[in-house]
Design an enzyme around this catalytic site. Structure first.
Site, PDB file in Angstrom:
ATOM      1  CG  ASP A  35      -2.285   0.715   1.009  1.00 26.19           C
ATOM      2  OD1 ASP A  35      -3.554   0.539   1.356  1.00 26.19           O
ATOM      3  OD2 ASP A  35      -2.268   1.752   0.412  1.00 26.19           O
ATOM      4  CD  GLU A  84      -6.878   5.520   2.634  1.00 24.72           C
ATOM      5  OE1 GLU A  84      -6.732   6.041   1.446  1.00 24.72           O
ATOM      6  OE2 GLU A  84      -6.124   5.195   3.348  1.00 24.72           O
TER       7      GLU A  84
HETATM    8  C1  GLC Z   1      -4.504   4.194  -0.152  1.00 23.75           C
HETATM    9  C2  GLC Z   1      -5.302   3.004   0.157  1.00 23.75           C
HETATM   10  C3  GLC Z   1      -5.517   2.053  -1.104  1.00 23.75           C
HETATM   11  C4  GLC Z   1      -5.067   2.773  -2.133  1.00 23.75           C
HETATM   12  C5  GLC Z   1      -3.677   3.295  -2.574  1.00 23.75           C
HETATM   13  C6  GLC Z   1      -3.204   3.977  -3.556  1.00 23.75           C
HETATM   14  O1  GLC Z   1      -4.105   4.616   1.062  1.00 23.75           O
HETATM   15  O2  GLC Z   1      -5.062   2.303   1.270  1.00 23.75           O
HETATM   16  O3  GLC Z   1      -6.643   1.172  -0.821  1.00 23.75           O
HETATM   17  O4  GLC Z   1      -5.255   1.687  -3.262  1.00 23.75           O
HETATM   18  O5  GLC Z   1      -3.511   4.213  -1.187  1.00 23.75           O
HETATM   19  O6  GLC Z   1      -4.156   5.220  -3.567  1.00 23.75           O
END
Ligand code: GLC
Length: 625
Positions: free
Chosen positions: A299, A499
């Site tokens: 991530d 988030e």
């Molecule tokens: C974010 C998320 C993830 C996403 C990634 C790229 O923090 O946790 O779901 O795909 O970063 O944006």
């Protein structure tokens, strides 16, 4: 290049049946058959720099120039939420993405680039793209064929911008509604999430990655992202391995069997150990036990959370089984992608990371690129760009909205409303706000209020077009003008968030919204409350004071899907994808297993127009696994 045709639900079912009958659901869908020879032949030619470049995924804004893609042999780039071209129109996306691809094809071995994006409820970064209901609403449809069709449309719109990798579906089994990402989860039932996750993978990837126009899916976030203590985003999931395997692993087993080509590793910890460094789960379980043949991507800067020294973070994560690392930072910032490349090269030289591990990671990445046909066709079909936001695509999203609505209360046939009603008053700022209708992960990372994207229809606009020419529609955002209404539609709910910004311990509706409902109720005419939310809310008097109450979740751009149901063209068929708490003490699903703790509404609850006469909320007793 074969372009994808819009598929009807019927053909989806036929196709799935065919695959099941052929017994090829794994092999055919996986699409990896026959590429390993090409992978091995290429791997033997690659330098260590070229190999490590494939494992490096900077954010586009971390690049000094697009030429960095050639300079560092980059295998992938991404844009984070809202990080697309400044001029946010499909043609500009296509031009930018094709430009990045052209730099990758200038490298010695011409290994095509994989551009990744969060298309999590439609191609939601792109202005004018169709925005589907978020997963909690799609979960309420309980309709895998519809979700496969929706993700097929999503794939067409993603390809229309030159992109062939979506960081979707999120297959979290969200256990605690305090979690700001509850709406990204199909529900709290492992079985439902598994079924719908497979449908999403099939919709994005098609029957096989090899059909040349599929979009690589990315099951996320492995594992236990929805099970953290108190629903704290990126927190700690505490349970024994048997529970982890029972609650959270089945959706990944199903997705792997369906041929998902990538899996994103979660920020969260399991019993105190960060997932990004968990070799047992990443390598021994996912790759060895379950036979996952695709690649693992981290991530966003997630490996930076492992410790205090970036080089050690890299060592721990790559040795645990991470194949590609998402790096938001460029030169001049700590833990940047150039540093990543240098550190990993040193780790190999110091024998702290083996060449065997590097080769395994690169083999997995190349396997997917060959399986997708990207070497033969590194660019998508430009004819797809014009279809972004098309009426045909919006029609599928409108059906998703219809089937996602859950009717929680309908006293005295308040619904459906007549299209010939004399005077209808619509109340609530959200009723005419596309941003509120779409929620987070829309145009920007957090989402925002207002007319945020082209081509959408707010509920108010949909109401105005649904009623007869003789009907007077009054819009009173603040509820100050309720005079003369024969019925009131009132929209309340959450503001956009994404988030950790959505982590809440109190899911009570705002007092001013309750007051609005009470004021509407005092008029004595039927009050239909429509709730926009990323998760169940503590309703309190909103339920008792409303004559009808519809959970609309975060329906996206197609507001007419709501009026289709409110005015009776379609009956409500949505069923809750997670129990509805009575109060803030019931936000963790585990509580419902305790005696004397029934939810307000159980998993699977949802009224329709036949069974809603004079009934107050009745609790169904669907088993809650
Ligand atoms: C974010 C998320 C993830 C996403 C990634 C790229 O923090 O946790 O779901 O795909 O970063 O944006």
């Amino acid at each position: 290049m074969k372009t994808k045709q819009l598929i009807s639900p019927g053909s989806v079912v036929r196709r799935a049946t065919l695959l099941a009958v052929l017994g090829l659901s794994g092999l055919a869908v996986r699409g990896f058959a026959g590429v390993d020879e090409s992978v091995d032949a290429l791997l033997t030619q690659m330098t260590l720099d070229e190999k490590i470049g494939q494992m490096t995924q900077p954010d586009v804004h971390a690049l000094t120039t697009a030429a960095d893609i050639q300079k560092y042999f980059l295998g992938s780039i991404l844009n984070g939420g809202g990080g697309g071209p400044t001029n946010n129109v499909p043609a500009e996306w296509l031009k930018a993405v094709n430009g990045y691809q052209s730099w990758a094809l200038k490298t010695r071995l011409k290994i095509p680039l994989l551009y990744g994006v969060d298309a999590v409820h439609g191609h939601n970064n792109v202005n004018g793209a169709v925005i589907f209901p978020h997963h909690i609403g799609l979960g309420a449809t309980h309709n895998p064929a519809l979700i496969e069709q929706a993700e097929h449309i999503n794939a067409l719109e993603i390809e229309g911008t030159g992109i062939r990798w979506a960081f979707a579906p999120c297959i979290a089994v969200a256990q605690n509604e305090r979690w700001g990402r509850t709406y990204e989860s199909y529900g709290d039932s492992t079985e439902l999430v598994s079924e719908l996750g497979v449908a999403a993978v099939r919709g994005l990837q098609g029957e096989t990655l090899a059909d040349g126009t599929s979009v690589l899916a990315c099951a996320k976030h492995f594992i236990g992202d929805g099970g953290t203590v108190d629903g704290i985003d990126q927190g700690n999931t505490v349970c024994d391995e048997a529970t982890l395997r029972k609650l959270y692993l089945p959706p990944y087993q199903a997705a792997i069997k369906a041929g998902v080509g990538s899996i994103m590793v979660s920020y969260n910890s399991w019993n105190g150990q960060k997932m990004s460094a968990n070799k047992h789960l990443l390598t021994e379980v996912l790759k060895e036990e379950l036979g996952f043949k695709g690649f693992l991507v981290s991530d966003w800067a997630a490996i930076d959370q492992l410790g205090t020294e970036y080089k050690t973070d890299i060592e721990q994560s790559i040795n645990a089984g991470m194949d590609m690392v998402m790096i938001p930072y460029g030169p001049g910032q700590p833990n940047n992608f150039v540093e990543f490349i240098q550190d990993l090269k040193e780790l190999v030289a110091e024998k702290r990371v083996s060449v065997t591990r590097i080769d395994d990671a690169v083999r997995r990445i190349l396997r997917i690129k060959f399986a997708m046909g990207s070497f033969k066709n590194p660019y998508t079909d430009p004819a797809l760009t014009a279809a972004i936001g098309s009426p045909a695509h919006r029609a599928v999203a409108r059906d998703c909205v219809r089937q996602s609505l859950v009717l929680l209360k309908n006293e005295d046939h308040a619904l459906p409303l007549s299209k010939n009603i004399k005077h209808l008053t619509v109340v609530g700022q959200a009723a005419d706000d596309l941003g509120r209708q779409c929620g987070g992960w829309t145009i920007s990372w957090q989402g925002e209020t207002g007319a945020i994207t082209r081509g959408g229809t707010t509920l108010l606009t949909a109401i105005r077009s649904a009623v007869s020419p003789q009907t007077e529609v009054t819009y009173s955002a603040d509820g100050k003008n309720l005079t003369g209404a024969d019925a009131i539609i009132l929209v309340v709910g959450e503001m956009p968030y994404a988030e950790m910004k959505g982590d809440r311990t109190d899911l009570s509706l705002a007092p001013d919204e309750i007051a609005l409902i009470q004021k509407a109720k005092a008029t004595g005419v039927p009050v239909i409350t429509v709730l926009y939310s990323g998760r169940p809310q503590v309703l309190g008097q909103a339920l008792t004071e409303s004559d009808a109450l519809v959970a609309a979740w975060l329906p996206g751009t197609e507001g007419e899907g709501m009026t289709d149901v409110l005015f009776g063209d379609f009956k409500p068929t949505g069923k809750l994808s997670r129990p509805w708490p009575q109060d803030n003490s019931q936000l963790n699903s585990a509580v419902f297993a305790e005696p004397g703790q029934p939810p307000l509404f159980s998993l699977g609850f949802g009224l329709t127009y036949e069974n809603s006469k004079n009934l107050s909320a009745t609790r169904t007793t669907l088993s809650h696994d």
